[in-house]
Design a protein around this motif. Structure first.
Motif, mmCIF file in Angstrom:
data_model
loop_
_atom_site.group_PDB
_atom_site.id
_atom_site.type_symbol
_atom_site.label_atom_id
_atom_site.label_comp_id
_atom_site.label_asym_id
_atom_site.label_seq_id
_atom_site.Cartn_x
_atom_site.Cartn_y
_atom_site.Cartn_z
ATOM 1 N N ASP A 146 0.811 -1.213 0.000
ATOM 2 C CA ASP A 146 0.000 0.000 0.000
ATOM 3 C C ASP A 146 0.848 1.269 0.000
ATOM 4 O OD1 ASP A 146 -2.353 -1.383 -0.080
ATOM 5 O OD2 ASP A 146 -2.761 -1.261 2.076
ATOM 6 N N ALA A 160 0.869 2.802 -3.365
ATOM 7 C CA ALA A 160 -0.357 3.535 -3.678
ATOM 8 C C ALA A 160 -0.378 4.896 -2.990
ATOM 9 C CB ALA A 160 -1.569 2.709 -3.260
ATOM 10 N N ILE A 180 -5.733 6.887 -7.389
ATOM 11 C CA ILE A 180 -5.055 5.634 -7.062
ATOM 12 C C ILE A 180 -5.250 5.353 -5.573
ATOM 13 C CG2 ILE A 180 -2.804 4.521 -6.837
ATOM 14 C CD1 ILE A 180 -1.982 5.904 -9.413
ATOM 15 N N GLN A 207 -5.018 1.788 -4.328
ATOM 16 C CA GLN A 207 -4.432 0.513 -3.931
ATOM 17 C C GLN A 207 -3.307 0.129 -4.884
ATOM 18 O OE1 GLN A 207 -7.398 -2.597 -4.251
ATOM 19 N NE2 GLN A 207 -8.314 -1.664 -6.064
ATOM 20 N N ASP A 235 -3.946 -0.714 -8.531
ATOM 21 C CA ASP A 235 -4.103 0.377 -9.500
ATOM 22 C C ASP A 235 -2.762 0.716 -10.147
ATOM 23 O OD1 ASP A 235 -6.796 0.537 -8.743
ATOM 24 O OD2 ASP A 235 -6.374 2.067 -7.215
ATOM 25 N N VAL A 236 -1.736 0.781 -9.345
ATOM 26 C CA VAL A 236 -0.389 1.075 -9.866
ATOM 27 C C VAL A 236 0.067 -0.041 -10.788
ATOM 28 C CG1 VAL A 236 2.011 1.557 -9.257
ATOM 29 C CG2 VAL A 236 0.164 2.362 -7.768
#
Length: 301
Positions: free
Chosen positions: A247, A250, A260, A262, A265-266
């Motif tokens: 995390d 993020a 973004i 979490q 998402d990256v």
């Protein structure tokens, strides 16, 4: 073993060594998982490093000094600015680092945390902050040698700052150290891009796939550094143990892109960037400069 408290350092004053002296060191054969001893001569003693060369190997003094000074004048400060500081003066009471140069089996070079403990803990310890470079793979004086020093020094720093960092993150940071010191190598990156169906947050001991893992970790951290990193941000990831706390990625990325929330998402953005690499889309979100080629794709039926 009922021997009581064990000290964390072997000595508290700097090493009393002189150029020309010969020392005996323990070396690991990583292919056979064994340890053996070599004799090496101190060939260079500078303000930052002590450079030893296996007495069975003939190396030009000019090459030794070129590599030693490149580390002292460039790599040492650069890695420290980016990633943090090694333990110093450390187990040997000496702020200088030791570099042992000897032919190796099973690795091109290594930093071993086993050398950072006293012999009462590990009888094969050299009781120094040091790395071992396989000069049969990376000759002194060569750019590949300097790249390996940048890589291994990051490992030494990360061992001090985030001791239980997982391999995917630790190796990714060390390949990023190569990049940010100007030693760009895309060989393992291309291996991964040819077969990108591989989990990022894991590591294989199978030599057949190790290169793919190196390439994947390198590319992910290349992307993250270009999109969200800064010279302070890299050390921030290590200090927060981001390899074990995903995390953190993020949280850093959300400073630029609040949507973004979490790590997934990256990761998804990076995966798309590997296929598209189009800087004109969405402010460059799906691209990065050090992607050597786009990832292989498979058509769905």
């Amino acid at each position: 073993k009922d021997i009581g408290d064990i000290p964390t350092v072997a000595r508290t004053s700097p090493l009393n060594v002189k150029v020309g002296e010969i020392e005996t060191f323990w070396v690991s054969d990583l292919a056979q998982n064994t340890n053996y001893q070599v004799k090496a001569q101190l060939r260079y003693a500078g303000p930052v490093v002590l450079v030893y060369v296996d007495t069975s190997v003939d190396v030009a003094q000019a090459d030794i000094e070129r590599s030693a000074k490149e580390f002292e004048q460039k790599i040492y400060q650069r890695d420290r600015e980016l990633f943090g500081h090694e333990l110093s003066p450390g187990i040997d009471g000496d702020p200088r680092l030791t570099i042992l140069n000897t032919p190796l089996n099973g690795a091109g070079g290594y930093f071993s945390s086993a050398d950072g403990v006293v012999k009462a803990v590990n009888r094969f310890s050299n009781e120094r902050e040091m790395f071992v470079i396989g000069i049969n793979s990376y000759p002194l004086g060569d750019e590949s040698y300097s790249s390996t020093l940048a890589h291994e020094f990051q490992h030494m720093i990360e061992w001090n700052v985030a001791r239980r960092s997982p391999s995917w993150f630790n190796e990714g940071m060390s390949t990023l150290a190569e990049d940010l010191n100007g030693y760009i190598d895309d060989n393992t990156a291309r291996l991964y891009l040819a077969e990108p169906d591989l989990q990022l947050t894991t590591w294989s001991s199978d030599a057949a796939t190790t290169g793919n893992h190196y390439g994947e970790s390198q590319l992910f951290l290349r992307y993250f550094f270009e999109q969200y990193g800064s010279e302070q941000g890299v050390s921030e990831l290590i200090q927060a143990d981001a390899g074990n706390n995903l995390d953190v990625f993020a949280k850093v990325a959300a400073r630029k892109r609040p949507e973004i929330t979490q790590f997934a998402d990256v990761y998804a953005d990076w995966a798309v960037a590997n296929v598209l690499n189009k800087p004109q889309i969405d402010g460059g979100r799906y691209s990065y400069k050090l992607l050597p080629e786009t990832a292989a794709t498979t058509e769905l039926e």
